[in-house]
Design a protein around this motif. Structure first.
Motif, PDB file in Angstrom:
ATOM      1  N   ARG A  95      -9.622   3.249  -6.557  1.00  0.00           N
ATOM      2  CA  ARG A  95      -8.171   3.399  -6.586  1.00  0.00           C
ATOM      3  C   ARG A  95      -7.523   2.650  -5.413  1.00  0.00           C
ATOM      4  O   ARG A  95      -6.517   1.966  -5.568  1.00  0.00           O
ATOM      5  N   LYS A  96      -8.137   2.772  -4.252  1.00  0.00           N
ATOM      6  CA  LYS A  96      -7.633   2.060  -3.066  1.00  0.00           C
ATOM      7  C   LYS A  96      -7.677   0.558  -3.268  1.00  0.00           C
ATOM      8  O   LYS A  96      -6.737  -0.159  -2.927  1.00  0.00           O
ATOM      9  N   ILE A  97      -8.814   0.095  -3.837  1.00  0.00           N
ATOM     10  CA  ILE A  97      -8.965  -1.346  -4.073  1.00  0.00           C
ATOM     11  C   ILE A  97      -7.920  -1.832  -5.068  1.00  0.00           C
ATOM     12  O   ILE A  97      -7.303  -2.881  -4.876  1.00  0.00           O
ATOM     13  N   TYR A  99      -4.968  -4.430  -4.296  1.00  0.00           N
ATOM     14  CA  TYR A  99      -4.840  -5.640  -5.114  1.00  0.00           C
ATOM     15  C   TYR A  99      -3.430  -5.761  -5.684  1.00  0.00           C
ATOM     16  O   TYR A  99      -2.810  -6.836  -5.641  1.00  0.00           O
ATOM     17  N   GLU A 100      -2.911  -4.622  -6.214  1.00  0.00           N
ATOM     18  CA  GLU A 100      -1.559  -4.642  -6.779  1.00  0.00           C
ATOM     19  C   GLU A 100      -0.523  -4.954  -5.709  1.00  0.00           C
ATOM     20  O   GLU A 100       0.442  -5.682  -5.947  1.00  0.00           O
ATOM     21  N   VAL A 151       2.446 -11.672  -3.395  1.00  0.00           N
ATOM     22  CA  VAL A 151       2.339 -13.066  -3.848  1.00  0.00           C
ATOM     23  C   VAL A 151       3.479 -13.404  -4.801  1.00  0.00           C
ATOM     24  O   VAL A 151       4.104 -14.466  -4.691  1.00  0.00           O
ATOM     25  N   GLU A 152       3.778 -12.482  -5.726  1.00  0.00           N
ATOM     26  CA  GLU A 152       4.873 -12.717  -6.680  1.00  0.00           C
ATOM     27  C   GLU A 152       6.209 -12.815  -5.969  1.00  0.00           C
ATOM     28  O   GLU A 152       7.031 -13.669  -6.297  1.00  0.00           O
ATOM     29  N   ILE A 153       6.424 -11.930  -4.989  1.00  0.00           N
ATOM     30  CA  ILE A 153       7.675 -11.966  -4.220  1.00  0.00           C
ATOM     31  C   ILE A 153       7.791 -13.273  -3.447  1.00  0.00           C
ATOM     32  O   ILE A 153       8.850 -13.906  -3.415  1.00  0.00           O
TER      33      ILE A 153
END
Length: 230
Positions: A49-51, A55-56, A62-64
């Motif tokens: 869950r942490k990973i 990642y999210e 990156v998207e921003i």
């Protein structure tokens, strides 16, 4: 009960107790292993869950960043386009200003223009007496235009012809200063003011160009850049 029977019963009790202990120990071992497996699975899921969350989070960053970079590039492109448009419009204005330098060379036409500019200024001021300034090289033409301009104004305004005092001490700058980047210049025309100087009508060719250019600028931009905007 003899000693042999007692010993046998004791042995049976010992075996029973040992069996109970072994079963209990086995139950504890199985339970401990189950708890360990459950806890291990929970830890693995927590780490997963942490990973995923990390990642999210990084993916969003990156998207921003991409959106910011795209927006900056888009704005930079728009600024370049606007700058190029401004440069083109300013070059047109500069070309028009250069053409104004030639207007005063055609004396007959320029004399009529001076008369019209004086009449226009008088209609704006509506004063019985005005001070008029012109270029020194236009003094003779202005002298010839003033009398007709006064009569024309009087007819249009329905008043007596005004007194027009031509300033012999302060003249408008010559057009020769156009070639000096820091010098003042005037392409022609006149400046009229009330006797007390509180009301001024700048009716030089350069001032008229500024007025017309500002008024027509939206139309100029539409004609030049409508296809770009589309």
């Amino acid at each position: 009960m003899n000693d042999a029977d007692v010993s046998r019963q004791i042995q049976q009790m010992v075996r029973f107790i040992r069996q109970e202990a072994e079963e209990k120990a086995n139950e504890i071992s199985v339970s401990a292993e189950e708890e360990f497996n459950i806890e291990k699975l929970q830890l693995v899921e927590a780490e997963k869950r942490k990973i995923r969350q990390e990642y999210e989070r990084k993916q969003k960053q990156v998207e921003i960043r991409k959106k910011i970079e795209y927006s900056m590039q888009l704005n930079a492109s728009r600024i370049k386009v606007l700058q190029a448009q401004d440069n083109l419009v300013n070059s047109m204005k500069e070309a028009a200003a250069k053409e104004l330098l030639n207007v005063s060379h055609h004396h007959h036409t320029y004399r009529h223009l001076l008369r019209d500019l004086i009449v226009q200024g008088l209609l704006r001021l509506k004063e019985p007496a005005v001070l008029l300034r012109c270029r020194e090289e236009d003094r003779e033409l202005v002298d010839g235009a003033v009398h007709i301009a006064k009569q024309e104004y009087a007819e249009k305004a329905g008043v007596h012809p005004p007194e027009i005092i031509i300033d012999d001490h302060v003249y408008l700058p010559s057009s020769h200063g156009y070639h000096d980047a820091h010098g003042q210049f005037c392409s022609g025309g006149v400046v009229l003011a009330s006797r007390d100087g509180k009301i001024v009508c700048e009716n030089t060719l350069d001032a008229r160009l500024e007025v017309v250019f500002r008024k027509k600028l939206p139309e100029i931009r539409r004609l030049l850049f409508s296809q770009v905007a589309a």
